[in-house]
Structure formats: structure tokens, C-alpha cells
Design a protein around this motif. Structure first.
Motif, PDB file in Angstrom:
ATOM      1  N   THR A  91       0.849  -1.192   0.000  1.00 18.88           N
ATOM      2  CA  THR A  91       0.000   0.000   0.000  1.00 18.88           C
ATOM      3  C   THR A  91       0.882   1.238   0.000  1.00 18.88           C
ATOM      4  N   ARG A  92       0.638   2.118  -0.962  1.00 20.40           N
ATOM      5  CA  ARG A  92       1.407   3.361  -1.076  1.00 20.40           C
ATOM      6  C   ARG A  92       0.546   4.538  -0.612  1.00 20.40           C
ATOM      7  N   PHE A  93       1.184   5.557  -0.062  1.00 21.79           N
ATOM      8  CA  PHE A  93       0.499   6.800   0.292  1.00 21.79           C
ATOM      9  C   PHE A  93       0.959   7.884  -0.681  1.00 21.79           C
ATOM     10  N   GLU A  94       2.097   8.543  -0.419  1.00 21.21           N
ATOM     11  CA  GLU A  94       2.611   9.585  -1.321  1.00 21.21           C
ATOM     12  C   GLU A  94       3.352   8.912  -2.474  1.00 21.21           C
ATOM     13  N   TYR A  95       2.602   8.354  -3.389  1.00 18.46           N
ATOM     14  CA  TYR A  95       3.134   7.500  -4.449  1.00 18.46           C
ATOM     15  C   TYR A  95       3.841   8.271  -5.561  1.00 18.46           C
TER      16      TYR A  95
END
Length: 480
Positions: free
Chosen positions: A201-205
Motif C-alpha cells: 500500500t502506497r500513500f505519497e506514491y
């Protein structure tokens, strides 16, 4: 005469019969031994899998024949692993890498956008739509469960091994909380992925610094779980496609989005990669870790758990994935003069909620660059000043520029995260405005054992003479 012949024939039969009996006994014994070996072998193997096996066509994951091998890295050290569902916990980071065999993912029980769309098609989409919300049973693992599915872990386990920390929405913790254990034969999958797969899971991708922390978590997860080849990656998020996805594809065997699967999919081996927020690169911003960078050669000769070469190993992995782990790049640093790479900050459209404008960290950046370039032309030694416009360069071009640099200079910004791939003799000069005094790149330099220098500004304006004087000292140390 006839009686003598008959007597001789009887004697030969008497001698032959025992030999035949011995031969029959030997054949029987050998056959019985083979039977026992086969039975023993089948006893140690897992029972046949009644579930039909098909490739995960919707997700387009790489089959085993196209799995990428790990490149040979000069700084590689064997990774130590522990213990079927299990977690490898780091006391230092307060984080876990969890893995399991026979794991089922149901995309219908994950609320989020599809992901992978072109940026232009999803402008203005809210971030909440892109991050996963799990219903119970979104993930299932096969295990000793009777009757109804039961939770895999309890709150105590999560608090001990996957703590929330400072993260408002801890998606890996939420995924584990949703996971249910079902009895053998109850996974009910028509699609199986045979090769090891990372669930990420990525946030600031779209930001290089945060994406590199995700790459690092994924790389470490692969090594800690001792995967023989580079795994597939499945994104458990609904972000649109960004430029940095190219490097995910270069680092790992294949990349897809969870919502690309139209039916539940089962994995023979699934690994839950920790969030990028749980790497030392990110946690080091607020916590202190008593480790410093060292060369892998020194650690091979004398292991020291307070020293690390892991960041150098990871940087080599990125470089090797773009076929740049070559001696000719290193030698060019010496033969063509000293290369000073000025990493620039540029406007670019990053994600659906972005204006396309970057915050200014050095208000007179162009003036500083032009002054350095002009000053270098008047030096007796040969100094090449490179204009590091990374937003207009491919990842391979960015990495080559970092590898060839004798000195990397720039304002505090994500582009400096490429220092993870810099060679050990690289010098660093960071120009830091008063609004962004954060230790990101000092830490990376420390853990890479790079010589680091900083100019702390009272605001965002740098005096050209101060920058050139600091650069002059660095170049003098390089014999210029």
C-alpha cells in the motif's frame, strides 16, 4: 555314461537353485526399499491441492518463467530470516513483515478506486477514494479453523507487532485486522498465483522520497522472507498511474493493482510489505537509531550490528535494475574531471490534487546555479557542472547523473533521495531553508557513510559567495 551325465546335471541344479533364491530375495528387498522411500517422500509432501489452478489472467502477473533473478550486488550480505502465517518483527523499527502460504484476496471486499488510471482522467479525485477500506474476510488464510471463519490476530497482537504509531490510517494493520482463518479446502479460488507476491500500500506514491521508502520496504520484505527471485507486486491502493511506476516495474517482476482482479485470487505465497513510513529513512526524522554507515567489506570481516551497509545494498539494487552497475561509470568520474551535480527543483503535476507547482526551497536557485557554473569554468582543474533537471529526465538518466557525480549539491528536496544510489566517494552539499530544516539527507548520507555538508539559510535566499566558498573547500579536499 548316461547315469554320470544325469548325476552331473543334478549337481549343477543344486548349485544354481540357491543362487536363484538369493537373487529373488535381493530383488524383493530392493523393491521393498524403493516402496518405503516413495511412501516416506509422499508422507513429507503436502497433500494434493484439490483447488483448480489457473494463472491470474486479469491481474497480468509474471509467470514463473519470467521471474527476474536478483542481480549480483557488491554490498550484498545474507539476510537472516525466522520460522504458516508468520511475522518477522523488528524491535528497532517497531514494525513487522508478515507472510503466509495459501492466502486469498477478495477485491470485492476492499472499498477504493480501481487505480492505474491516467492522471488526466482522475483530476480532483479525493485521497480517501484511493486508500483501501477493508471488510472482514478481505484477506483469508488457510489454517486450523473449525466451522465459521475466525480472526487471524487479536488487538493485542496488532498493538505489539503492528502498532499504529503516528500514522492516522495504518492500512497493513487494517488488512491484518480484516483477515480470517478458514479450514483447509474453504478458500474457493478459481485463480491462483503460484509465484511469491508482495502486497503493497502506497500513500505519497508520486513523491520520490516517499516512493523510495516504499521501494526499500518492498526490497527488505523480499530479502527477509528469503525469496529466490524478485516477486510480483500487487498494489492495495487505488492511486492513478504515476511516472515512478516505471521503477517499480524495473525493480520487481511485475506490477498490478488489486482491483484489476475481477474475482477472488489466491496466492501460494503472499508477503505484506510494511508501509514506507516504517523504514529507518522515515522514522529517523523523529527517532534516533544508533547505527552508522560502513563498507560491506568491513562488515564481512567483522560483523557489527551498530553499523549498516543495507542502504548501500538497496541503492545498488536500484542501479542494477537499470543495468548501471558497471565499472565504466565509476572510472569516468576520475578520467573526465570532477562532476558537480546541481539537483534542481521544478514544477510538475504529481497527483490529482496537485497544482503542478513545487514549493520554493531556494528562492534564487537559478542565480546560484549560474554563479557556480561560471566560477567552475575559471578553475585550473576541470570541473563539470551538471544541471540536474530531474523532472525532465528518465529514471535511468537521473541515476547515471548521481553515479557520475563527485559532488551533489541542491536545496532540500525529494531529488536528493537519489543519494541512496551514490558511490561511496560522493560528497554532499545541502542548502537548507529555515522552513525545511529536516534531517532526511543528512541521515541518508550518515547511513551511506558519505561526506555531508550543509548551509543553513536564515530564510530561502542563499548568498552566492557562501555557497561557492563551501563548494571550494569540498573541491580542495578532492585535490582541486
Amino acid at each position: 555314461m548316461m547315469a554320470g551325465r544325469a548325476h552331473g546335471h543334478r549337481n549343477r541344479l543344486r548349485r544354481l537353485i540357491p543362487r536363484l533364491l538369493l537373487l529373488l530375495v535381493a530383488v524383493y528387498a530392493a523393491s521393498f526399499a524403493i516402496y518405503l522411500l516413495l511412501q516416506s517422500h509422499s508422507h513429507h509432501q503436502s497433500p494434493p491441492d484439490p483447488t483448480p489452478r489457473t494463472e491470474a489472467r486479469d491481474g497480468v502477473l509474471a509467470p514463473s518463467s519470467s521471474q527476474k533473478p536478483w542481480p549480483r550486488l557488491p554490498s550484498f550480505l545474507p539476510w537472516v530470516s525466522g520460522g504458516w502465517f508468520r511475522c518477522h518483527h523488528s524491535e528497532t523499527l517497531g514494525s513487522s513483515i508478515c507472510e503466509g502460504a495459501r492466502v486469498r484476496l477478495d477485491p470485492a471486499l476492499i472499498a477504493m478506486s480501481r487505480g492505474g488510471e491516467p492522471l488526466e482522467q482522475v483530476m480532483g479525485r479525493a485521497e480517501e477514494e484511493e486508500l483501501p477500506k477493508y471488510e472482514p474476510g478481505a484477506l483469508q488464510v488457510e489454517g486450523p479453523a473449525a466451522g465459521m471463519p475466525v480472526p487471524l490476530v487479536d488487538a493485542g497482537f496488532l498493538n505489539d507487532y503492528v502498532p499504529t504509531g503516528g500514522i492516522g490510517m495504518h492500512t497493513m494493520r487494517a488488512l491484518l485486522e480484516s483477515t480470517r482463518v478458514v479450514p483447509p479446502g474453504e478458500l474457493h479460488c478459481s485463480q491462483w498465483v503460484e509465484e511469491p507476491t508482495l502486497l503493497v500500500t502506497r500513500f505519497e506514491y508520486a513523491n520520490l522520497f516517499h516512493t523510495i521508502t516504499d521501494w526499500y520496504s518492498a526490497y527488505v520484505s523480499s530479502r527477509v522472507t528469503n525469496l529466490p527471485n524478485r516477486p510480483n507486486v500487487v498494489f492495495l491502493d487505488g492511486h492513478c498511474k504515476a511516472q515512478l511506476e516505471e521503477t517499480w516495474e524495473a525493480l520487481f517482476s511485475s506490477v498490478t493493482y488489486a482491483k484489476n482482479f475481477t474475482v477472488p485470487v489466491c496466492f501460494r505465497h503472499a508477503i505484506l510489505s510494511p508501509l514506507g513510513y516504517e523504514t529507518a529513512m522515515f522514522k529517523g526524522l523523529s527517532e534516533s537509531f544508533s547505527c552508522e554507515g560502513a563498507s560491506v567489506d568491513s562488515l564481512r570481516e567483522k560483523p557489527d550490528y551498530e553499523k549498516t551497509a543495507r542502504l548501500s545494498e538497496f541503492g545498488e539494487m536500484i542501479v542494477a535494475s537499470f543495468d548501471l552497475l558497471q565499472d565504466d561509470i565509476m572510472s569516468s568520474k576520475k578520467s573526465n574531471g570532477l562532476n558537480v551535480l546541481f539537483v534542481r527543483r521544478e514544477d510538475y503535476l504529481a497527483h490529482p490534487r496537485h497544482s503542478g507547482k513545487v514549493e520554493s526551497r531556494l528562492s534564487n536557485e537559478q542565480e546560484v546555479y549560474d554563479a557556480i557554473d561560471k566560477w567552475a569554468q575559471g578553475l585550473k582543474c576541470k570541473v563539470n557542472v551538471a544541471n540536474g533537471l530531474f523532472a525532465h529526465m528518465t529514471m535511468k538518466e537521473q541515476l547515471r547523473a548521481i553515479l557520475e557525480a563527485s559532488v551533489v549539491i541542491g536545496a532540500h528536496g525529494a531529488g536528493l533521495t537519489h543519494l541512496v544510489s551514490a558511490t561511496p566517494d560522493t560528497k554532499v552539499l545541502e542548502i537548507i531553508s529555515s522552513m525545511y530544516r529536516r534531517p532526511h539527507f543528512a541521515l541518508i548520507s550518515h547511513w551511506k557513510s558519505l561526506e555531508y555538508h550543509a548551509i543553513n539559510l536564515p530564510g530561502s535566499f542563499a548568498r552566492v559567495t557562501d555557497v561557492i566558498n563551501e563548494l571550494r573547500k569540498i573541491l580542495e579536499g578532492l585535490g582541486c
